[in-house]
Design an enzyme around this catalytic site. Sequence first.
Site, PDB file in Angstrom:
ATOM      1  N   ASP A 169       0.881  -1.139   0.108  1.00  0.00           N
ATOM      2  CA  ASP A 169       0.016   0.132  -0.097  1.00  0.00           C
ATOM      3  C   ASP A 169       0.809   1.268   0.006  1.00  0.00           C
ATOM      4  O   ASP A 169       2.017   1.210   0.569  1.00  0.00           O
ATOM      5  CB  ASP A 169      -0.736  -0.115   1.207  1.00  0.00           C
ATOM      6  CG  ASP A 169      -2.130   0.866   1.014  1.00  0.00           C
ATOM      7  OD1 ASP A 169      -3.385   0.218   1.042  1.00  0.00           O
ATOM      8  OD2 ASP A 169      -1.972   2.159   0.890  1.00  0.00           O
ATOM      9  N   THR A 198     -11.764   3.653  -6.804  1.00  0.00           N
ATOM     10  CA  THR A 198     -11.896   4.064  -8.166  1.00  0.00           C
ATOM     11  C   THR A 198     -13.001   5.263  -7.949  1.00  0.00           C
ATOM     12  O   THR A 198     -14.254   4.699  -8.120  1.00  0.00           O
ATOM     13  CB  THR A 198     -12.246   2.966  -9.395  1.00  0.00           C
ATOM     14  OG1 THR A 198     -13.186   2.082  -8.485  1.00  0.00           O
ATOM     15  CG2 THR A 198     -11.307   2.352  -9.823  1.00  0.00           C
ATOM     16  N   THR A 245     -13.692  -1.557  -9.205  1.00  0.00           N
ATOM     17  CA  THR A 245     -14.755  -1.228  -9.963  1.00  0.00           C
ATOM     18  C   THR A 245     -14.461  -0.426 -10.948  1.00  0.00           C
ATOM     19  O   THR A 245     -14.161   0.945 -10.874  1.00  0.00           O
ATOM     20  CB  THR A 245     -16.126  -0.900  -9.078  1.00  0.00           C
ATOM     21  OG1 THR A 245     -16.139  -1.916  -8.183  1.00  0.00           O
ATOM     22  CG2 THR A 245     -17.378  -0.957  -9.945  1.00  0.00           C
ATOM     23  N   CYS A 288     -19.572   3.080  -3.460  1.00  0.00           N
ATOM     24  CA  CYS A 288     -19.936   2.068  -4.572  1.00  0.00           C
ATOM     25  C   CYS A 288     -21.156   2.579  -5.318  1.00  0.00           C
ATOM     26  O   CYS A 288     -21.038   2.975  -6.588  1.00  0.00           O
ATOM     27  CB  CYS A 288     -20.028   0.714  -3.815  1.00  0.00           C
ATOM     28  SG  CYS A 288     -18.448  -0.067  -3.300  1.00  0.00           S
ATOM     29  N   ARG A 312     -16.387   8.239   4.500  1.00  0.00           N
ATOM     30  CA  ARG A 312     -16.332   8.773   2.867  1.00  0.00           C
ATOM     31  C   ARG A 312     -17.731   8.893   2.134  1.00  0.00           C
ATOM     32  O   ARG A 312     -18.359   7.938   1.890  1.00  0.00           O
ATOM     33  CB  ARG A 312     -15.175   8.104   2.131  1.00  0.00           C
ATOM     34  CG  ARG A 312     -14.071   8.339   2.866  1.00  0.00           C
ATOM     35  CD  ARG A 312     -12.927   7.309   2.001  1.00  0.00           C
ATOM     36  NE  ARG A 312     -13.426   5.847   2.109  1.00  0.00           N
ATOM     37  CZ  ARG A 312     -13.005   4.756   1.664  1.00  0.00           C
ATOM     38  NH1 ARG A 312     -11.783   5.119   0.524  1.00  0.00           N
ATOM     39  NH2 ARG A 312     -13.346   3.611   1.874  1.00  0.00           N
TER      40      ARG A 312
HETATM   41  N1  LIG Z   1     -15.456  -0.983  -0.194  1.00  0.00           N
HETATM   42  C1  LIG Z   1     -16.617  -1.698  -0.746  1.00  0.00           C
HETATM   43  O1  LIG Z   1     -17.473  -1.871  -0.179  1.00  0.00           O
HETATM   44  C2  LIG Z   1     -16.133  -2.391  -2.073  1.00  0.00           C
HETATM   45  C3  LIG Z   1     -17.128  -3.358  -2.430  1.00  0.00           C
HETATM   46  C4  LIG Z   1     -16.877  -3.833  -3.845  1.00  0.00           C
HETATM   47  C5  LIG Z   1     -16.096  -3.120  -4.454  1.00  0.00           C
HETATM   48  N2  LIG Z   1     -15.142  -2.123  -4.174  1.00  0.00           N
HETATM   49  C6  LIG Z   1     -14.203  -1.424  -5.106  1.00  0.00           C
HETATM   50  O2  LIG Z   1     -12.885  -1.955  -4.766  1.00  0.00           O
HETATM   51  C7  LIG Z   1     -12.081  -0.812  -5.013  1.00  0.00           C
HETATM   52  C8  LIG Z   1     -11.185  -0.741  -3.575  1.00  0.00           C
HETATM   53  O3  LIG Z   1     -12.277  -0.154  -2.635  1.00  0.00           O
HETATM   54  P1  LIG Z   1     -11.933   0.231  -1.156  1.00  0.00           P
HETATM   55  O4  LIG Z   1     -13.089   0.162  -0.536  1.00  0.00           O
HETATM   56  O5  LIG Z   1     -10.970  -1.269  -0.633  1.00  0.00           O
HETATM   57  O6  LIG Z   1     -10.943   1.272  -1.120  1.00  0.00           O
HETATM   58  P2  LIG Z   1     -10.127   2.071   0.143  1.00  0.00           P
HETATM   59  O7  LIG Z   1     -10.046   3.290  -0.032  1.00  0.00           O
HETATM   60  O8  LIG Z   1     -10.800   1.443   1.372  1.00  0.00           O
HETATM   61  O9  LIG Z   1      -8.739   1.398  -0.019  1.00  0.00           O
HETATM   62  C9  LIG Z   1      -7.950   1.399  -1.109  1.00  0.00           C
HETATM   63  C10 LIG Z   1      -6.599   1.410  -0.419  1.00  0.00           C
HETATM   64  O10 LIG Z   1      -5.593   1.434  -1.682  1.00  0.00           O
HETATM   65  C11 LIG Z   1      -4.669   2.266  -1.273  1.00  0.00           C
HETATM   66  N3  LIG Z   1      -3.895   2.906  -2.660  1.00  0.00           N
HETATM   67  C12 LIG Z   1      -4.428   4.149  -2.987  1.00  0.00           C
HETATM   68  N4  LIG Z   1      -3.717   4.290  -4.237  1.00  0.00           N
HETATM   69  C13 LIG Z   1      -3.036   3.013  -4.189  1.00  0.00           C
HETATM   70  C14 LIG Z   1      -1.787   2.810  -5.276  1.00  0.00           C
HETATM   71  N5  LIG Z   1      -1.565   3.719  -6.137  1.00  0.00           N
HETATM   72  N6  LIG Z   1      -1.101   2.149  -4.930  1.00  0.00           N
HETATM   73  C15 LIG Z   1      -1.076   1.141  -3.803  1.00  0.00           C
HETATM   74  N7  LIG Z   1      -2.242   1.359  -2.870  1.00  0.00           N
HETATM   75  C16 LIG Z   1      -3.197   2.482  -3.131  1.00  0.00           C
HETATM   76  C17 LIG Z   1      -5.077   3.193  -0.232  1.00  0.00           C
HETATM   77  O11 LIG Z   1      -4.031   3.908   0.361  1.00  0.00           O
HETATM   78  C18 LIG Z   1      -6.099   2.272   0.442  1.00  0.00           C
HETATM   79  O12 LIG Z   1      -5.420   1.695   1.567  1.00  0.00           O
HETATM   80  C19 LIG Z   1     -12.641   0.165  -5.407  1.00  0.00           C
HETATM   81  O13 LIG Z   1     -12.695   0.069  -6.950  1.00  0.00           O
HETATM   82  C20 LIG Z   1     -14.102  -0.043  -5.092  1.00  0.00           C
HETATM   83  O14 LIG Z   1     -15.174   0.708  -5.975  1.00  0.00           O
HETATM   84  C21 LIG Z   1     -15.298  -1.589  -2.895  1.00  0.00           C
END
Ligand SMILES: NC(=O)c1ccc[n+]([C@@H]2O[C@H](COP(=O)([O-])OP(=O)(O)OC[C@H]3O[C@@H](n4cnc5c(N)ncnc54)[C@H](O)[C@@H]3O)[C@@H](O)[C@H]2O)c1
Length: 426
Positions: A30, A80, A118, A258, A329
């Site tokens: 990360d 995203t 996503t 999402c 968020r």
């Molecule tokens: N949270 C949900 O409920 C959920 C469910 C299904 C899908 N998604 C999708 O999954 C993806 C991730 O969502 P999330 O909720 O886990 O996000 P998040 O913000 O909780 O976590 C993302 C992590 O990625 C890290 N990060 C950011 N840029 C980076 C980079 N360039 N290199 C390495 N690490 C990096 C951040 O520091 C953070 O720890 C998104 O596309 C989201 O739409 C989320």
Amino acid sequence: MRKIGVVGLGYVGLPMAVTFGKKQHVIGFDINENRIEELKKGYDRTEEVEAANLEKTDISYTTNLDDLSQADFIIVAVPTPINEHKQPNLAPLLGASQSVGKALVNAPKGTIVVFESTVYPGATEEDCIPVLEKYSGLKAGEDFFVGYSPERINPGDKVNTFESIIKVVSGQNDEVLDIIAKVYESVVTAGVHRASSIKVAEAAKVIENTQRDVNIALMNEIAIICSKAGIDTNEVLKAARTKWNFLDFRPGLVGGHCIGVDPYYLTYKAQELGHHPEVILSGRRINDNMPKLIASDIVQKLLKNGHEVQGKAVNFLGMTFKENCPDLRNTKAVDLINELEKYGLNVVVNDVEADSKEAKQLYDVDLKAKDELEVSNALIIAVQHEDYIKNKASYLELVSDDGIIFDIKGMISKQDLKENQKLWRL
Ligand SMILES: NC(=O)c1ccc[n+]([C@@H]2O[C@H](COP(=O)([O-])OP(=O)(O)OC[C@H]3O[C@@H](n4cnc5c(N)ncnc54)[C@H](O)[C@@H]3O)[C@@H](O)[C@H]2O)c1
């Protein structure tokens, strides 16, 4: 056995890394040093993984790209979001692709990169692969391979988890798809669904959330109509649900990163392809406008019942974007708070899940503990955390004898009220 690396250890990446980490060594990468330090100490601020479970996994947490090169199966789960024009902001995804591209230089030949974020159909092949190729100097489909497997977890939900939700998988060719399917099958007990292409898998995910968004928008519109007609939406839905094919969606605030965001990825692509999406965008408009509508209803109801508004305190329960989750968020609860404050109300906010430092930092809201709340003429329930349901009676003590409960989530029933108290439900 493939060596797994996970890029992005957030709500999605960490539970996934932990699941794999119970069976094999995982490299967790990360860019957020704080997050890495906390995870090394066994603390997950998203509350998705308990400390005891973190201890039971074999993950090396790192911000060093060289460590990632040891993996030959790299999963990318970075955010995203959308920008201020409600268009996809691919910066984190392309930033991660850049990092992975650099890591590929020293990674084993044939490494597979699977994106889980996503996106709209086409993003993996049209946006990410060129960056991977540019920063690695390698050729996708020859030196390394790419796949896409959308994540479908539901934060705060301890029943539908990474292991128990069927995983849609896709790959650049049949051989790669087979490897990707086997890697996920090793941990996802619900099994995998092999999509026929990367674009199909990308589209499947984004339409799941778009479908939810549009259906909630329809329920919100129905709630607005019911309110104007002077009938209780909850009672209407209760009656309608007795038909076998009535879909069980409820009205409410649609926030988070999402459901309120993903449809814009689809509409962006649709517009690029020359189609103006009407249903999806009008659904988005209805859902985005709900805080304004609810605030005006609350103020009207208070005034009609002889309660003053200017400078008066009202208690507000729940600020996170959804129940039983600390994620603040893109929460629509904060839009509602802001709208209420525009009318001159003093909104006193409690959230049993959220981090008060984060609430202050992100929105300049001072969260109050339950024992700091005083009796007032209005109690607004914006998010239905488990604690509020369990201790409903004690929270209702915060409402004056002729006060009003504004229940956005349908948690309270008329039987819960004192004789002169009133109930407003969305
Ligand atoms: N949270 C949900 O409920 C959920 C469910 C299904 C899908 N998604 C999708 O999954 C993806 C991730 O969502 P999330 O909720 O886990 O996000 P998040 O913000 O909780 O976590 C993302 C992590 O990625 C890290 N990060 C950011 N840029 C980076 C980079 N360039 N290199 C390495 N690490 C990096 C951040 O520091 C953070 O720890 C998104 O596309 C989201 O739409 C989320």
